[in-house]
Design a protein around this motif. Structure first.
Motif, PDB file in Angstrom:
ATOM      1  N   ARG A  68      -2.176   0.053  -9.978  1.00 54.51           N
ATOM      2  CA  ARG A  68      -1.316  -0.086  -8.803  1.00 54.51           C
ATOM      3  C   ARG A  68      -0.818   1.270  -8.327  1.00 54.51           C
ATOM      4  O   ARG A  68      -0.745   1.527  -7.123  1.00 54.51           O
ATOM      5  CB  ARG A  68      -0.126  -0.982  -9.125  1.00 54.51           C
ATOM      6  N   LEU A  69      -0.479   2.123  -9.277  1.00 53.67           N
ATOM      7  CA  LEU A  69      -0.008   3.459  -8.917  1.00 53.67           C
ATOM      8  C   LEU A  69      -1.108   4.262  -8.219  1.00 53.67           C
ATOM      9  O   LEU A  69      -0.859   4.934  -7.221  1.00 53.67           O
ATOM     10  CB  LEU A  69       0.469   4.193 -10.177  1.00 53.67           C
ATOM     11  N   GLU A  72      -1.500   2.839  -4.741  1.00 52.23           N
ATOM     12  CA  GLU A  72      -0.360   3.226  -3.906  1.00 52.23           C
ATOM     13  C   GLU A  72      -0.480   4.676  -3.462  1.00 52.23           C
ATOM     14  O   GLU A  72      -0.232   5.015  -2.308  1.00 52.23           O
ATOM     15  CB  GLU A  72       0.930   3.020  -4.694  1.00 52.23           C
ATOM     16  N   ASN A  75      -3.141   4.949  -0.781  1.00 48.86           N
ATOM     17  CA  ASN A  75      -2.614   4.495   0.518  1.00 48.86           C
ATOM     18  C   ASN A  75      -1.696   5.543   1.135  1.00 48.86           C
ATOM     19  O   ASN A  75      -1.755   5.802   2.341  1.00 48.86           O
ATOM     20  CB  ASN A  75      -1.856   3.174   0.353  1.00 48.86           C
ATOM     21  N   PHE A  76      -0.852   6.158   0.307  1.00 51.47           N
ATOM     22  CA  PHE A  76       0.041   7.216   0.794  1.00 51.47           C
ATOM     23  C   PHE A  76      -0.758   8.397   1.347  1.00 51.47           C
ATOM     24  O   PHE A  76      -0.442   8.937   2.411  1.00 51.47           O
ATOM     25  CB  PHE A  76       0.954   7.687  -0.343  1.00 51.47           C
TER      26      PHE A  76
END
Length: 198
Positions: A68-69, A72, A75-76
């Motif tokens: 997930r990290l 994320e 995406n950032f």
């Protein structure tokens, strides 16, 4: 390393007495004795199944957090790249929009020039357009650099030429400005091109 016959017989007798009659009894006793060190771990389980399952679950939870990290962060990174591209494409939009009013004034002044009978009206109209463009740029943080009769400063000025001066107080000073220098929000964006007295 010479061994005589007696030494060989002695070592053969010793090994026979240690092993018993058939020679395998001592080894058999040693491997089956539960009290001997190093043999008890063979019958024990290293980690109980419950603990093993718990460790597997913890690893799975950590793996999920990591995935997930990573997602994320990806995406950032993509969002930042997209915003940066949009910012570069529209960076001058505010300035252009604010200058559109000045462009409209220029169009009106051009029409008036064709029909104007008095040179005084033309001058006044052009001066109004110049003042408006200066005020728009100043409201955006642009400030003209005042250089004439100041000391020549390599941090702000670019010397085009040096000319001899009769007044000693003008030596090393800017006596003419070929091109104005400008600050944008107190940071130099264009150096002034100047003529320096010598």
């Amino acid at each position: 390393m010479d061994m005589n016959i007696e030494d060989m017989n002695y070592s053969a007798d010793q090994s026979a007495s240690n092993t018993g009659e058939n020679g395998s009894d001592a080894l058999e006793d040693m491997n089956t004795d539960e009290n001997l060190a190093g043999t008890t771990h063979l019958s024990d389980r290293m980690v109980p199944d419950e603990e093993n399952e718990k460790l597997r679950e913890e690893v799975q939870v950590q793996k999920d957090k990591y995935l997930r990290l990573v997602a994320e962060f990806d995406n950032f990174r993509k969002r930042s790249a997209r915003e940066s591209l949009e910012l570069r494409q529209t960076a001058g939009k505010e300035i252009i929009v604010s200058l559109l009013d000045v462009l409209d004034d220029c169009d009106r002044a051009e029409k008036q020039l064709q029909n104007a009978e008095s040179i005084g009206q033309v001058k006044e109209g052009i001066q109004l357009v110049f003042n408006k463009i200066r005020s728009v740029l100043q409201s955006r943080g642009l400030k003209a650099m005042s250089s004439i009769h100041t000391d020549f400063d390599v941090e702000k000025h670019e010397a085009i030429t040096e000319v001899p001066v009769q007044d000693a107080s003008l030596k090393g000073k800017v006596i003419d400005e070929v091109q104005k220098g400008y600050y944008l929000n107190d940071k130099i964006i264009r150096f002034a091109k100047v003529v320096v007295g010598k």
